[in-house]
Design a protein around this motif. Structure first.
Motif, short mmCIF file in Angstrom:
data_model
loop_
_atom_site.label_atom_id
_atom_site.label_comp_id
_atom_site.label_asym_id
_atom_site.label_seq_id
_atom_site.Cartn_x
_atom_site.Cartn_y
_atom_site.Cartn_z
N GLU A 176 -28.66 -17.21 -22.67
CA GLU A 176 -29.58 -17.82 -23.37
C GLU A 176 -30.32 -19.01 -22.73
O GLU A 176 -31.29 -19.42 -22.83
N PHE A 177 -29.74 -19.33 -21.61
CA PHE A 177 -30.14 -20.23 -20.52
C PHE A 177 -31.27 -19.92 -19.54
O PHE A 177 -30.98 -19.49 -18.54
N GLY A 228 -39.10 -32.60 -20.16
CA GLY A 228 -38.25 -33.36 -21.08
C GLY A 228 -38.00 -32.99 -22.15
O GLY A 228 -38.00 -33.96 -23.30
N VAL A 229 -37.71 -31.61 -22.40
CA VAL A 229 -37.72 -31.15 -23.89
C VAL A 229 -36.29 -30.93 -24.32
O VAL A 229 -35.53 -30.46 -23.52
N PHE A 230 -35.87 -31.50 -25.58
CA PHE A 230 -34.59 -31.11 -26.15
C PHE A 230 -34.56 -29.64 -26.64
O PHE A 230 -35.46 -29.30 -27.38
N PRO A 231 -33.55 -28.90 -26.22
CA PRO A 231 -33.54 -27.46 -26.28
C PRO A 231 -33.14 -27.00 -27.74
O PRO A 231 -31.99 -26.48 -27.85
N HIS A 232 -33.93 -27.62 -28.77
CA HIS A 232 -33.38 -27.30 -30.14
C HIS A 232 -32.88 -25.85 -30.48
O HIS A 232 -31.77 -25.66 -31.15
N LYS A 246 -28.49 -21.95 -31.43
CA LYS A 246 -27.87 -20.66 -31.27
C LYS A 246 -26.37 -20.82 -31.04
O LYS A 246 -25.40 -20.17 -31.21
N ALA A 247 -26.31 -22.12 -30.09
CA ALA A 247 -24.63 -22.53 -29.85
C ALA A 247 -23.98 -22.83 -31.07
O ALA A 247 -22.73 -22.49 -31.29
N ASP A 264 -28.76 -28.84 -39.07
CA ASP A 264 -29.68 -29.41 -38.21
C ASP A 264 -29.60 -30.79 -37.75
O ASP A 264 -30.44 -31.18 -36.98
N GLU A 265 -28.58 -31.50 -38.24
CA GLU A 265 -28.82 -33.29 -37.87
C GLU A 265 -28.30 -33.43 -36.79
O GLU A 265 -27.13 -32.77 -36.20
#
Ligand SMILES: Cc1cc2nc3c(=O)[nH]c(=O)nc-3n(C[C@H](O)[C@H](O)[C@H](O)COP(=O)(O)OP(=O)(O)OC[C@H]3O[C@@H](n4cnc5c(N)ncnc54)[C@H](O)[C@@H]3O)c2cc1C
Lengths: 388, 235
Positions: free
Chosen positions: A22-23, A35-39, A44-45, A117-118
């Motif tokens: 996945e990475f 600087g993206v948060f990998p939602h 998936k994790a 999702d929180e």
């Protein structure tokens, strides 16, 4: 030396498989750059059950311990530190609920974070200054009206602040004549008077966006309390220890991951008609790096085991000793991560300085580990205070 | 106590340079870091203000100063906390090759432009497979009577995008001993067969245009060799 049982080995194997799948290296460069948060990767994790594994099963956790969290952190960060940090840190904000929340709060919030999702962020790092003897409140109690606190001030550098739904923070009790306590809140971030100011990307930890959170006459009554609103120093220490041990685990992954890359490289790169590996200087460097990784791993595993055996009832004396060990683990793992990733860049020469070789990012992430989870001075203070 | 023997002129040079950096450099750094390049006009402005190549002789438009001017230049640019405007590389690494080994004709042709900032220079030695071990470079310069013809690729070249003139290390394919085979050649931007690659994406130094350079049947005039052939490892 370090004895892991079959189950623990399986966790490591599964985590590495997940991470390798996945990475994606291309995504890492892009997310790190912007600087993206990998939602998606975090979700998936979650699906695979990698999030919140030390939370009890009744709250949809896996009922494991901090020790397993540490080996998980290490495995993920070894493959890619920035993704690994983001995944592990996506749940640190929920830890105070697990540690201090009421039964209802645990049942309500933990599943939302572990499976839903929180995102909860915490600003308890803003309270480290009290360990150092300072007490400059970031959040001031302006007044108390009909039992509700009116609050002003600013919490700085809150990790995941820009993408979180909830915030946990606390104020030192001296402001309300309860010197021994901290008053702790759980608030939705879309509340009136709360402003979120995203910060520009820093050196490392780039997939964990940060924000300053500004309070303008925010009114909080006791429905916003975490548990009954008050926790003692001992409880806050347990939280900090839980955060430090995760960071220590991530640092082990950084050190090992960057060493892996350097080793792969020196075995194939040739200069002066010789593999780099065949130069005595390289052999000395690599052996030193191996020693650093193992030293850090031993001290961290040991501290993680000790911390896993603590409960709310653990005595202050015993807890202080364990927190001191955890602090030592964090300080030495962060140092190992920084030094080993530094040498890894060096061994790759000019290529190590180029982003596409994915070594320099380990180094940037390592430096941030020294600054977060209590900067190194606060960490050391916890060690000293236990010793004298 | 003053360790280095700075004189009044040095202090004045530093003061003027710092003033220049304050006005023309520092405010623009965030933009340059984002664009990953320093605009060429800044080099020209800097050169015309007398800050480039301070040790080059007055005959070629330089200041004719001693090495302390170079020290000041390096210090003051570093003090701005960025390294895109790599004036020291130009003034104190590359241009000295021309000063030391260029013929009079070459010096007259290039030095005034280097001083004024119209010509930005780079030095291209490193290759993908040859870093510390410079003798193992593969770029060749074949003697073809009227010309040298260059073939090969270079990497990690500072000023690689902005450069107007490059000092290139290449081997004579007819000489076996790698230490004797190497010479330095001048290649102008725009020469057919000389191509600049992409800017390399680095950990830091974002405004510094480090790049790959490619030479494919790149013909350069005979006079563009610096110094005696095969002397690279001797001097
Ligand atoms: C930002 C940047 C700008 C640059 N600008 C330029 C430029 O303008 N022009 C140019 O020509 N080059 C430039 N370079 C290239 C630089 O000169 C090379 O990176 C350097 O020569 C090292 O080569 P390498 O990267 O191939 O590493 P390698 O030579 O592959 O070395 C890798 C590692 O092996 C070690 N090693 C190598 N040989 C030995 C030995 N004999 N014994 C023990 N250890 C050894 C090295 O110390 C290093 O740790 C630049 C590089 C960078 C990063």
């Amino acid at each position: 030396m370090v004895n892991l049982d079959k189950f623990q080995k399986d966790i490591i194997k599964a985590a590495k498989e997940f991470a390798k799948g996945e990475f994606e290296p291309e995504a890492a460069l892009e997310y790190d750059g912007e600087g993206v948060f990998p939602h998606e990767v975090i979700n998936k994790a979650k699906e695979l059950g990698f999030i919140g594994i030390h939370f009890s099963e009744q709250y949809t956790g896996a009922g494991l311990t901090y020790f397993e969290e540490v080996i998980l952190s290490e495995a993920l960060a070894q493959v890619d530190s920035t993704f690994g940090i983001s995944i592990m840190y996506s749940v640190v904000g929920a830890e105070p609920i697990f540690l201090f929340g009421s039964e209802e709060q645990k049942s309500e919030f933990l599943p939302k974070v572990i499976e839903g999702d929180e995102i909860i962020c915490h600003a308890l790092g803003n309270n480290y200054d009290f360990i150092l003897g300072a007490n400059s409140p970031c959040i001031r109690v302006e007044s108390i009206q009909d039992g509700a606190f009116i609050l002003n001030g600013e919490l700085s550098n809150v990790i995941n602040g820009p993408c979180a739904d909830w915030l946990i923070f606390c104020i030192h009790g001296s402001q309300i004549h309860r010197d021994e306590d901290f008053c702790i809140f759980l608030v939705p971030l879309d509340m009136d008077g709360i402003e979120i100011e995203p910060k520009v990307k820093g050196l490392g930890w780039s997939m964990c966006p940060r924000a300053n959170i500004v309070f303008n006459n925010v009114e909080l009554d006791k429905t916003y309390f975490l548990r009954n609103g008050y926790i003692g120093k001992k409880e806050l220490m347990r939280f900090w220890a839980s955060e430090m041990i995760i960071i220590a685990g991530l640092c082990l992954g950084i050190a090992k991951g960057s060493l892996d890359k350097a080793l792969d490289y020196v075995k194939v790169r040739e200069q002066f008609n010789k593999k780099l590996m065949d130069f005595p200087v390289t052999r000395e460097k690599i052996s030193e790096m191996l020693i650093k990784v193992l030293q850090a791993r031993l001290i961290t595993y040991n501290a993680a085991k000790a911390l896993s055996n603590t409960t709310r009832k653990t005595s202050w004396k015993k807890l202080s000793k364990i927190v001191s060990q955890v602090s030592m683990a964090k300080v030495s793992s962060a140092r190992a991560a920084k030094e080993v990733s530094d040498q890894s860049i060096q061994l790759l020469g000019g290529y190590g300085y180029m982003r596409e070789y994915h070594v320099e990012r380990f180094y940037r992430d390592a430096k941030c580990c020294e600054l977060l989870g209590g900067n190194i001075h606060a960490n050391r203070e916890l060690i000293i205070q236990n010793a004298v | 106590m003053q360790i280095l023997p700075y004189k009044k002129e040095h202090h004045e040079f530093r003061k003027r340079l710092r003033e220049f950096c304050k006005k023309e450099v520092i405010p623009n750094i965030p933009m340059w870091e984002q664009q990953k390049l320093v605009p060429k006009e800044v080099w020209q402005h800097m050169g015309r203000s007398g800050f480039l190549c301070p040790t080059v002789d007055k005959r070629y438009g330089g200041l004719g100063g001693d090495f302390l001017y170079s020290v000041i230049l390096a210090e003051e640019i570093a003090y701005t906390n960025h390294s895109g405007l790599f004036a020291s590389l130009h003034s104190d690494v590359v241009v000295p090759y021309i000063v030391s080994y260029g013929s009079e004709e070459i010096k007259q042709k290039y030095l005034p432009g280097c001083v004024k900032g119209d010509i930005i220079t780079a030095v291209a030695m490193t290759e993908p497979d040859a870093g510390s071990d410079l003798s193992s470079i593969k770029t060749i310069a074949q003697d073809q009577g009227d010309y040298f013809v260059l073939n090969g690729s270079k990497t990690f070249i500072s000023n690689g995008i902005n450069c107007d003139l490059v000092v290139v290390a290449a081997r004579d394919p007819d000489i076996e001993d790698p230490y004797k085979a190497m010479s330095l050649y001048l290649v102008e931007d725009g020469t057919e067969g000389f191509n600049k690659g992409n800017k390399l994406d680095k950990m830091g130094m974002h405004s510094q245009d480090t790049a790959e350079l490619f030479f494919v049947n790149c013909k350069i005039p005979k006079k563009n060799i610096l110094g005696q052939k095969t002397m690279v490892f001797l001097c």
